[in-house]
Design an enzyme around this catalytic site. Structure first.
Site, PDB file in Angstrom:
ATOM      1  N   LEU A 128       0.871  -1.170   0.000  1.00  0.00           N
ATOM      2  CA  LEU A 128       0.000   0.000   0.000  1.00  0.00           C
ATOM      3  C   LEU A 128       0.910   1.223   0.000  1.00  0.00           C
ATOM      4  O   LEU A 128       1.899   1.258   0.737  1.00  0.00           O
ATOM      5  CB  LEU A 128      -0.896   0.030   1.240  1.00  0.00           C
ATOM      6  CG  LEU A 128      -2.023  -1.014   1.299  1.00  0.00           C
ATOM      7  CD1 LEU A 128      -2.761  -0.908   2.628  1.00  0.00           C
ATOM      8  CD2 LEU A 128      -2.986  -0.844   0.145  1.00  0.00           C
ATOM      9  N   ASP A 129       0.577   2.211  -0.827  1.00  0.00           N
ATOM     10  CA  ASP A 129       1.453   3.373  -0.881  1.00  0.00           C
ATOM     11  C   ASP A 129       1.360   4.188   0.408  1.00  0.00           C
ATOM     12  O   ASP A 129       0.523   3.935   1.276  1.00  0.00           O
ATOM     13  CB  ASP A 129       1.175   4.218  -2.131  1.00  0.00           C
ATOM     14  CG  ASP A 129      -0.191   4.876  -2.118  1.00  0.00           C
ATOM     15  OD1 ASP A 129      -0.507   5.566  -1.140  1.00  0.00           O
ATOM     16  OD2 ASP A 129      -0.938   4.709  -3.099  1.00  0.00           O
ATOM     17  N   TYR A 130       2.227   5.154   0.534  1.00  0.00           N
ATOM     18  CA  TYR A 130       2.436   5.905   1.778  1.00  0.00           C
ATOM     19  C   TYR A 130       1.136   6.504   2.316  1.00  0.00           C
ATOM     20  O   TYR A 130       0.886   6.509   3.518  1.00  0.00           O
ATOM     21  CB  TYR A 130       3.465   7.005   1.511  1.00  0.00           C
ATOM     22  CG  TYR A 130       3.966   7.736   2.720  1.00  0.00           C
ATOM     23  CD1 TYR A 130       4.642   7.075   3.748  1.00  0.00           C
ATOM     24  CD2 TYR A 130       3.792   9.125   2.820  1.00  0.00           C
ATOM     25  CE1 TYR A 130       5.124   7.761   4.855  1.00  0.00           C
ATOM     26  CE2 TYR A 130       4.284   9.819   3.919  1.00  0.00           C
ATOM     27  CZ  TYR A 130       4.945   9.127   4.934  1.00  0.00           C
ATOM     28  OH  TYR A 130       5.420   9.813   6.019  1.00  0.00           O
TER      29      TYR A 130
END
Length: 264
Positions: A128-130
């Site tokens: 999952l991105d930041y």
């Protein structure tokens, strides 16, 4: 006269009702089932007696059958159980502004900061991105992790996205047909509008794509930039009411469903 204790390691109830070869020095089957979380040993004996347990594809009916949980595949009602000792399977609700990593040289918060100093080397399944929140799976079961992450197994993931509205009626059809991105066409498996409020909308998108920022890019390409994104499902596992920054162990049933989803 003292009746034999079925939980004693020296007791074997071998009535010849199956042909599975016992593993020398192996662990009794009902003990393996109980330690995997299937139920009490008495309940596991009932499952064995009812013919609901398989070892390497063969139905086993002996309470004292000895097996090797490190190498043999054990199933209950057709679903594989996590028999190998020491395996960990976690659901984690990743907060925003957290790296999908176990460490960061720049000192930013990472997934490992929320796991209470666990000693196991855990793999995260599906980055999952930041800024994206929600469900991540963590395990030290390398074979399962590899299959869940590999695009050929097409494990579906579901997201809730807050987007700029209004959302036209044909957006679901457009996403299902496919959206042209700079690295090829991407399509959604399912789409629905969950809520509308003024110029904002909450939509749910399900897809099996694994490319970077795929949901954000698809919605932006159709004119609906994402302001918040939460993953709610990975295959059969749901986020549910798990609080941000917390984790829970998957149930034996959930692990079996994950195995089934990737053909293990």
């Amino acid at each position: 006269m003292r009746t034999p204790d079925r939980d004693h390691d020296d007791f074997d109830d071998d009535d010849g009702r199956d042909s599975l070869t016992d593993v020398p020095g192996g662990v009794r089957l009902q003990k393996v089932l109980a330690e995997a979380g299937v139920g009490s040993r008495r309940h596991c004996e009932e499952l064995i007696g009812a013919g609901r347990v398989e070892v390497d594809g063969e139905t086993v009916r002996r309470f004292g059958a000895r097996v090797d949980p490190d190498h043999q595949v054990i199933r209950v009602d057709g679903k594989r159980i996590p028999a190998k000792p020491g395996l960990v399977y976690l659901a984690f609700n990743k907060p925003p502004k957290v790296l999908t990593a176990m460490s960061d040289p720049r000192g930013r918060a990472t997934v490992s900061d929320f796991l209470g100093g666990r000693s196991e080397r855990l793999f995260h399944i599906g980055r999952l991105d930041y800024d994206t929140e929600g469900l991540m799976l963590l395990t030290n079961d390398g074979e399962l992790a590899h299959r869940l992450a590999h695009p050929s197994f097409e494990v579906a993931k579901t997201y809730l996205a807050e987007v700029t509205g209004p959302v036209p009626k044909d957006l679901g059809r457009r996403l299902a047909t496919g959206v042209e991105l700079d690295d090829g066409v991407a399509s959604a498996d399912r789409f629905r509008v969950v809520d509308r409020s003024g110029n904002r909308a909450l939509v749910e998108v399900t897809l099996h794509e694994g490319r970077k920022h795929i949901v954000r890019r698809m919605l932006a390409a159709t004119g609906h930039p994402v302001s918040r994104l939460v993953r709610t499902d990975v295959g059969p596992i749901r986020l549910g009411n798990l609080k941000p920054g917390t984790s829970r162990e998957l149930t034996t049933r959930e692990i079996g469903e994950l195995y089934a989803a990737v053909g293990l």
